[in-house]
Design a protein around this motif. Sequence first.
Motif, PDB file in Angstrom:
ATOM      1  N   TYR A 105     -40.452 103.867 121.757  1.00  0.00           N
ATOM      2  CA  TYR A 105     -39.490 103.782 122.861  1.00  0.00           C
ATOM      3  C   TYR A 105     -39.333 102.350 123.371  1.00  0.00           C
ATOM      4  CZ  TYR A 105     -38.941 108.818 123.382  1.00  0.00           C
ATOM      5  OH  TYR A 105     -38.617 110.127 123.169  1.00  0.00           O
ATOM      6  N   PHE A 106     -40.366 101.506 123.202  1.00  0.00           N
ATOM      7  CA  PHE A 106     -40.274 100.124 123.678  1.00  0.00           C
ATOM      8  C   PHE A 106     -39.571  99.222 122.667  1.00  0.00           C
ATOM      9  CE2 PHE A 106     -42.060  95.843 124.582  1.00  0.00           C
ATOM     10  CZ  PHE A 106     -41.604  95.735 125.885  1.00  0.00           C
ATOM     11  N   LEU A 107     -39.421  99.676 121.433  1.00  0.00           N
ATOM     12  CA  LEU A 107     -38.829  98.866 120.373  1.00  0.00           C
ATOM     13  C   LEU A 107     -37.453  98.311 120.724  1.00  0.00           C
ATOM     14  CD1 LEU A 107     -39.138  97.779 117.489  1.00  0.00           C
ATOM     15  CD2 LEU A 107     -38.126  99.914 116.662  1.00  0.00           C
ATOM     16  N   PRO A 108     -36.528  99.077 121.311  1.00  0.00           N
ATOM     17  CA  PRO A 108     -35.209  98.507 121.626  1.00  0.00           C
ATOM     18  C   PRO A 108     -35.255  97.290 122.530  1.00  0.00           C
ATOM     19  CG  PRO A 108     -35.149 100.893 121.798  1.00  0.00           C
ATOM     20  CD  PRO A 108     -36.595 100.516 121.616  1.00  0.00           C
ATOM     21  N   ASN A 109     -36.303  97.172 123.363  1.00  0.00           N
ATOM     22  CA  ASN A 109     -36.377  96.067 124.306  1.00  0.00           C
ATOM     23  C   ASN A 109     -36.628  94.726 123.621  1.00  0.00           C
ATOM     24  OD1 ASN A 109     -36.498  95.303 127.257  1.00  0.00           O
ATOM     25  ND2 ASN A 109     -38.476  94.504 126.585  1.00  0.00           N
ATOM     26  N   ILE A 110     -37.235  94.747 122.435  1.00  0.00           N
ATOM     27  CA  ILE A 110     -37.558  93.495 121.750  1.00  0.00           C
ATOM     28  C   ILE A 110     -36.460  93.081 120.765  1.00  0.00           C
ATOM     29  CG2 ILE A 110     -40.029  93.933 121.973  1.00  0.00           C
ATOM     30  CD1 ILE A 110     -40.086  94.725 119.058  1.00  0.00           C
ATOM     31  N   LEU A 111     -35.429  93.889 120.626  1.00  0.00           N
ATOM     32  CA  LEU A 111     -34.332  93.564 119.727  1.00  0.00           C
ATOM     33  C   LEU A 111     -33.284  92.729 120.455  1.00  0.00           C
ATOM     34  CD1 LEU A 111     -33.801  97.050 118.025  1.00  0.00           C
ATOM     35  CD2 LEU A 111     -35.104  95.109 117.145  1.00  0.00           C
ATOM     36  N   SER A 112     -32.609  91.876 119.724  1.00  0.00           N
ATOM     37  CA  SER A 112     -31.541  91.059 120.290  1.00  0.00           C
ATOM     38  C   SER A 112     -30.395  91.949 120.764  1.00  0.00           C
ATOM     39  CB  SER A 112     -31.028  90.069 119.245  1.00  0.00           C
ATOM     40  OG  SER A 112     -29.831  89.471 119.663  1.00  0.00           O
ATOM     41  N   VAL A 113     -29.898  91.679 121.966  1.00  0.00           N
ATOM     42  CA  VAL A 113     -28.812  92.474 122.527  1.00  0.00           C
ATOM     43  C   VAL A 113     -27.558  92.351 121.671  1.00  0.00           C
ATOM     44  CG1 VAL A 113     -27.365  92.862 124.554  1.00  0.00           C
ATOM     45  CG2 VAL A 113     -29.750  92.196 124.842  1.00  0.00           C
ATOM     46  N   TRP A 161     -29.218 102.845 126.069  1.00  0.00           N
ATOM     47  CA  TRP A 161     -30.167 102.979 124.963  1.00  0.00           C
ATOM     48  C   TRP A 161     -31.158 101.833 124.947  1.00  0.00           C
ATOM     49  CZ3 TRP A 161     -31.208  99.991 120.585  1.00  0.00           C
ATOM     50  CH2 TRP A 161     -32.002 100.605 119.613  1.00  0.00           C
ATOM     51  N   GLN A 162     -30.686 100.614 125.186  1.00  0.00           N
ATOM     52  CA  GLN A 162     -31.587  99.458 125.136  1.00  0.00           C
ATOM     53  C   GLN A 162     -32.301  99.242 126.464  1.00  0.00           C
ATOM     54  OE1 GLN A 162     -29.762  95.787 123.766  1.00  0.00           O
ATOM     55  NE2 GLN A 162     -31.680  95.238 122.775  1.00  0.00           N
ATOM     56  N   GLY A 163     -31.673  99.593 127.570  1.00  0.00           N
ATOM     57  CA  GLY A 163     -32.283  99.344 128.875  1.00  0.00           C
ATOM     58  C   GLY A 163     -33.397 100.301 129.240  1.00  0.00           C
ATOM     59  N   ILE A 164     -33.396 101.495 128.629  1.00  0.00           N
ATOM     60  CA  ILE A 164     -34.412 102.494 128.934  1.00  0.00           C
ATOM     61  C   ILE A 164     -35.820 101.986 128.622  1.00  0.00           C
ATOM     62  CG2 ILE A 164     -35.353 104.699 128.072  1.00  0.00           C
ATOM     63  CD1 ILE A 164     -32.548 105.777 128.036  1.00  0.00           C
ATOM     64  N   ALA A 165     -35.945 101.185 127.564  1.00  0.00           N
ATOM     65  CA  ALA A 165     -37.262 100.793 127.048  1.00  0.00           C
ATOM     66  C   ALA A 165     -38.121 100.127 128.121  1.00  0.00           C
ATOM     67  CB  ALA A 165     -37.086  99.857 125.856  1.00  0.00           C
ATOM     68  N   PHE A 166     -37.593  99.095 128.772  1.00  0.00           N
ATOM     69  CA  PHE A 166     -38.386  98.339 129.748  1.00  0.00           C
ATOM     70  C   PHE A 166     -38.728  99.190 130.962  1.00  0.00           C
ATOM     71  CE2 PHE A 166     -38.712  95.326 133.341  1.00  0.00           C
ATOM     72  CZ  PHE A 166     -39.770  94.562 132.880  1.00  0.00           C
ATOM     73  N   ASN A 167     -37.761  99.949 131.451  1.00  0.00           N
ATOM     74  CA  ASN A 167     -38.013 100.791 132.620  1.00  0.00           C
ATOM     75  C   ASN A 167     -39.046 101.869 132.332  1.00  0.00           C
ATOM     76  OD1 ASN A 167     -35.642  99.323 133.302  1.00  0.00           O
ATOM     77  ND2 ASN A 167     -35.158 100.827 134.850  1.00  0.00           N
ATOM     78  N   THR A 168     -39.049 102.399 131.117  1.00  0.00           N
ATOM     79  CA  THR A 168     -40.033 103.413 130.742  1.00  0.00           C
ATOM     80  C   THR A 168     -41.448 102.851 130.827  1.00  0.00           C
ATOM     81  OG1 THR A 168     -38.454 104.501 129.266  1.00  0.00           O
ATOM     82  CG2 THR A 168     -40.789 104.966 128.905  1.00  0.00           C
ATOM     83  N   ILE A 169     -41.638 101.625 130.359  1.00  0.00           N
ATOM     84  CA  ILE A 169     -42.964 101.003 130.411  1.00  0.00           C
ATOM     85  C   ILE A 169     -43.421 100.821 131.852  1.00  0.00           C
ATOM     86  CG2 ILE A 169     -44.280  98.927 129.823  1.00  0.00           C
ATOM     87  CD1 ILE A 169     -43.605 100.757 127.463  1.00  0.00           C
ATOM     88  N   LEU A 170     -42.515 100.424 132.728  1.00  0.00           N
ATOM     89  CA  LEU A 170     -42.876 100.250 134.141  1.00  0.00           C
ATOM     90  C   LEU A 170     -43.236 101.586 134.789  1.00  0.00           C
ATOM     91  CD1 LEU A 170     -40.354  97.580 135.495  1.00  0.00           C
ATOM     92  CD2 LEU A 170     -42.736  97.278 134.833  1.00  0.00           C
ATOM     93  N   TYR A 171     -42.470 102.622 134.488  1.00  0.00           N
ATOM     94  CA  TYR A 171     -42.794 103.938 135.034  1.00  0.00           C
ATOM     95  C   TYR A 171     -44.134 104.443 134.497  1.00  0.00           C
ATOM     96  CZ  TYR A 171     -38.286 104.704 137.315  1.00  0.00           C
ATOM     97  OH  TYR A 171     -37.212 104.625 138.160  1.00  0.00           O
TER      98      TYR A 171
END
Length: 288
Positions: A105-113, A161-171
């Motif tokens: 789930y965190f993978l999208p956050n490390i990909l180039s926008v 799809w890409q923004g969910i990754a970072f917020n999930t880690i914080l939650y």
Amino acid sequence: MSKRLTAFYWMTVPAVVLFFVFMTLPALQGIYYSFTNWNGFGKHYDFIGFRNYANLFTDSNVGNAYLFTFKFAIVVTILINVLSLLIALGLNARIKARNFFRGIYFLPNILSVLIVGYIFNYLFSNVFTIWGQNLGIHAFSTNILGNENLAWIGVVIVAVWQGIAFNTILYLAGLQTIPASLYEASNLDGASRWQEFWRITFPLISPFFTINMVLAMKNSLMVFDQIVALTNGGPGRATQSISHLIYIGGFQGGEFAYQSANSVIYLIVIAIISILQLKFLQGRESDM
């Protein structure tokens, strides 16, 4: 002052200098040029006072860009926080290989926008349309990015799809701070899962909810890369965000000073919204 403390202060000097040169100084220059009629080329320009700022409020393109950006930011902020919280609750449960799923789930956050945007552009243009035609689903048989009324939905899908990754880690970080003894006590009292969430989980992770809401709103208001990769502001100006308008008008349309004024207003709007969000959400934290 000790030598060690002095050394720490000197260590911050390069960072302060770099921040001033690449962040503060360009911002001050932009404010300066916003009071001129400079087109971005040459050295000749005149000071025109607040004329650029006055013209912004009568420019229909600017108004449309702000309306689209606000609509986009509200929808994306809500979807990102709802979905990321649901995913975090699921990952925090005792499921097998949950660390593996956290990485996925965190993978999208490390990909180039931009790269993600171009990939989805290809999917919307070619893959999804073929699937829709083969399955007989009319809604997917055409490229929604070419539809003036639906193109913004494609941008929302990619941003969420890409923004969910970072917020999930914080939650997830917030959920791990909740003592398990609270849930054990609630089980003994016969509380349902819904009651546990509203009485225990959500109040205790409310600081993380505040941060996620502010960050998601700020990032959504500054949307640019997804617009460039997916629609480039089209069809027409249907998906033109404020950032995209400032870039296109300032660097390609000879409106450098005019869009500098727009960027100043843009900065003030983002700052006001962020401050209001913090005050409102932190006020709710104290009430819980």
